[in-house]
Design an enzyme around this catalytic site. Structure first.
Site, PDB file in Angstrom:
ATOM      1  N   CYS A  36      -4.563  -1.563  -1.843  1.00  0.00           N
ATOM      2  CA  CYS A  36      -4.690  -0.137  -2.118  1.00  0.00           C
ATOM      3  C   CYS A  36      -5.819   0.042  -3.131  1.00  0.00           C
ATOM      4  O   CYS A  36      -5.714  -0.440  -4.273  1.00  0.00           O
ATOM      5  CB  CYS A  36      -3.365   0.377  -2.686  1.00  0.00           C
ATOM      6  SG  CYS A  36      -3.456   2.089  -3.228  1.00  0.00           S
ATOM      7  N   CYS A  87     -10.977   2.642   0.343  1.00  0.00           N
ATOM      8  CA  CYS A  87      -9.552   2.931   0.556  1.00  0.00           C
ATOM      9  C   CYS A  87      -9.177   2.177   1.821  1.00  0.00           C
ATOM     10  O   CYS A  87      -9.889   2.248   2.830  1.00  0.00           O
ATOM     11  CB  CYS A  87      -9.335   4.426   0.728  1.00  0.00           C
ATOM     12  SG  CYS A  87      -7.708   4.857   1.402  1.00  0.00           S
ATOM     13  N   ASP A 108       0.874  -1.178   0.000  1.00  0.00           N
ATOM     14  CA  ASP A 108       0.000   0.000   0.000  1.00  0.00           C
ATOM     15  C   ASP A 108       0.912   1.229   0.000  1.00  0.00           C
ATOM     16  O   ASP A 108       2.129   1.117   0.125  1.00  0.00           O
ATOM     17  CB  ASP A 108      -0.913   0.001   1.238  1.00  0.00           C
ATOM     18  CG  ASP A 108      -1.850   1.205   1.266  1.00  0.00           C
ATOM     19  OD1 ASP A 108      -2.314   1.613   0.178  1.00  0.00           O
ATOM     20  OD2 ASP A 108      -2.089   1.773   2.343  1.00  0.00           O
ATOM     21  N   SER A 109       0.287   2.391  -0.076  1.00  0.00           N
ATOM     22  CA  SER A 109       1.053   3.634  -0.027  1.00  0.00           C
ATOM     23  C   SER A 109       1.564   3.918   1.380  1.00  0.00           C
ATOM     24  O   SER A 109       2.433   4.761   1.555  1.00  0.00           O
ATOM     25  CB  SER A 109       0.158   4.794  -0.458  1.00  0.00           C
ATOM     26  OG  SER A 109      -0.922   4.908   0.458  1.00  0.00           O
ATOM     27  N   GLU A 133      -2.299   9.357   8.189  1.00  0.00           N
ATOM     28  CA  GLU A 133      -0.834   9.196   8.182  1.00  0.00           C
ATOM     29  C   GLU A 133      -0.165  10.112   9.209  1.00  0.00           C
ATOM     30  O   GLU A 133       0.938   9.834   9.655  1.00  0.00           O
ATOM     31  CB  GLU A 133      -0.268   9.471   6.777  1.00  0.00           C
ATOM     32  CG  GLU A 133      -0.588   8.377   5.762  1.00  0.00           C
ATOM     33  CD  GLU A 133       0.261   7.105   5.939  1.00  0.00           C
ATOM     34  OE1 GLU A 133       1.394   7.191   6.452  1.00  0.00           O
ATOM     35  OE2 GLU A 133      -0.240   6.015   5.573  1.00  0.00           O
ATOM     36  N   HIS A 147      -7.007   2.613   3.974  1.00  0.00           N
ATOM     37  CA  HIS A 147      -6.748   3.444   5.163  1.00  0.00           C
ATOM     38  C   HIS A 147      -8.017   3.643   6.004  1.00  0.00           C
ATOM     39  O   HIS A 147      -7.937   3.879   7.200  1.00  0.00           O
ATOM     40  CB  HIS A 147      -6.249   4.833   4.753  1.00  0.00           C
ATOM     41  CG  HIS A 147      -4.777   4.923   4.485  1.00  0.00           C
ATOM     42  ND1 HIS A 147      -4.207   4.451   3.330  1.00  0.00           N
ATOM     43  CD2 HIS A 147      -3.760   5.459   5.215  1.00  0.00           C
ATOM     44  CE1 HIS A 147      -2.902   4.696   3.353  1.00  0.00           C
ATOM     45  NE2 HIS A 147      -2.604   5.306   4.492  1.00  0.00           N
TER      46      HIS A 147
HETATM   47  N1  DGL Z   1      -4.715   3.088   1.033  1.00  0.00           N
HETATM   48  C1  DGL Z   1      -4.725   3.415  -0.358  1.00  0.00           C
HETATM   49  C2  DGL Z   1      -6.061   3.168  -0.985  1.00  0.00           C
HETATM   50  O1  DGL Z   1      -6.651   2.175  -0.611  1.00  0.00           O
HETATM   51  C3  DGL Z   1      -4.014   4.659  -0.764  1.00  0.00           C
HETATM   52  C4  DGL Z   1      -4.413   5.925  -0.115  1.00  0.00           C
HETATM   53  C5  DGL Z   1      -3.503   7.063  -0.533  1.00  0.00           C
HETATM   54  O2  DGL Z   1      -2.293   6.907  -0.449  1.00  0.00           O
HETATM   55  O3  DGL Z   1      -4.032   8.087  -0.969  1.00  0.00           O
HETATM   56  O4  DGL Z   1      -6.523   3.854  -1.840  1.00  0.00           O
END
Ligand code: DGL
Length: 274
Positions: free
Chosen positions: A73, A185, A10-11, A151, A187
């Site tokens: 992600c 997402c 993931d990011s 984050e 996150h």
């Molecule tokens: N967690 C990621 C997603 O599911 C990326 C979120 C991001 O870095 O903007 O989209």
């Protein structure tokens, strides 16, 4: 028995929601987690950049000889599905499993999808849900404030900045009377308590991360790749290893000791920095 690791990327912190779900389902598997923290947020990137980054992340994990990859992600899953699906190491994203779970929500109330700006712009979440639930009203909302807040540690349900962002971003879903909301997402699972506080218990929160972990578990078994020894997770980040370790330890409730990998250049060839 195949004891090679399962790769998850993931990011940043978001994919940990998928890693935690997979760990519950497959306690003996080895996992390698990569957080591209140096380049978070992916949701603010262009589609062209995301296509390159998707391939770089997949190739990075493949260089660890993983047997299976979860692109944990939503942004990569919705912009680069063809890259994930055609990658030589069997791989899946979070979009399809998440949408399949949403399509099982009964009734005819509107369905909500929240995801990053780049995911909503790609339109793939909406298209896939429309295909599975023709005629059902869909409310899809970008939430560009969430990932930077998460984050930077604004994750508590009583965090004033987070509460404000949740109210502001999710008001249209509340007004529309959605019966379920897809956390598109990875996150967003981290801030599920704040989302639930705002929308109330009547709205079902569907986790794309958990759906993807379940789908990965089934596919790994079908492919005969199940492992039986280890149960270890190794964490890597392109950002600051200490910062990532502290945040991940707090979220997972266990000690994480991440190692640093150099960030990849968007214009560089894969491998330039490794
Ligand atoms: N967690 C990621 C997603 O599911 C990326 C979120 C991001 O870095 O903007 O989209």
């Amino acid at each position: 028995m195949d004891n090679r690791a399962i790769g998850i990327f993931d990011s940043g912190l978001g994919g940990l929601t998928a890693a935690a779900a997979l760990r519950e389902l497959m306690p003996m598997e080895n996992i390698i987690y990569f957080a591209d923290s140096a380049r978070v947020p992916y949701g603010a990137k262009s589609r062209d950049e995301l296509l390159i980054m998707a391939r770089q992340d997949l190739e990075l994990l493949a260089s660890f000889q993983v047997k299976f990859i979860i692109a944990a992600c939503g942004t990569v899953s919705s912009n680069a599905a063809h890259i994930i699906e055609s990658f030589p190491v069997p791989s899946l994203g979070v979009l399809k499993p998440g949408i399949q779970a949403m399509s099982r929500i009964p009734g005819d109330a509107p369905l909500g999808i929240i995801a990053t700006a780049a995911s909503i712009k790609a339109g793939a979440f909406r298209r896939e849900l429309e295909r599975l639930c023709p005629g059902r009203r869909i409310v899809d909302l970008p939430c560009p404030d969430f990932v930077p807040l998460i984050e930077s540690g604004h994750t508590g349900a009583d965090d004033p900045e987070l509460r404000e962002a949740v109210e502001h971003s999710l008001a249209p879903a509340k007004e529309a009377g959605v019966s379920a909301l897809l956390l598109g997402c990875t996150h967003y699972g981290i801030i599920a308590p704040a989302i639930r506080d705002f929308l109330g218990d009547g709205v079902e929160l569907v986790s794309a991360s958990k759906s993807a972990a379940q789908a990965a578990c089934e596919r790994i078994a079908r492919l005969g790749l199940t492992g039986g020894e280890g149960g270890e997770t190794l964490y890597y980040t392109s950002g600051d290893a200490g910062e990532f370790s502290a945040a991940a330890s707090g979220l997972l409730g266990l000690e994480v000791r991440a190692r640093h990998l150099p960030a990849m250049e968007i214009n560089g060839r894969y491998g330039d920095s490794f």
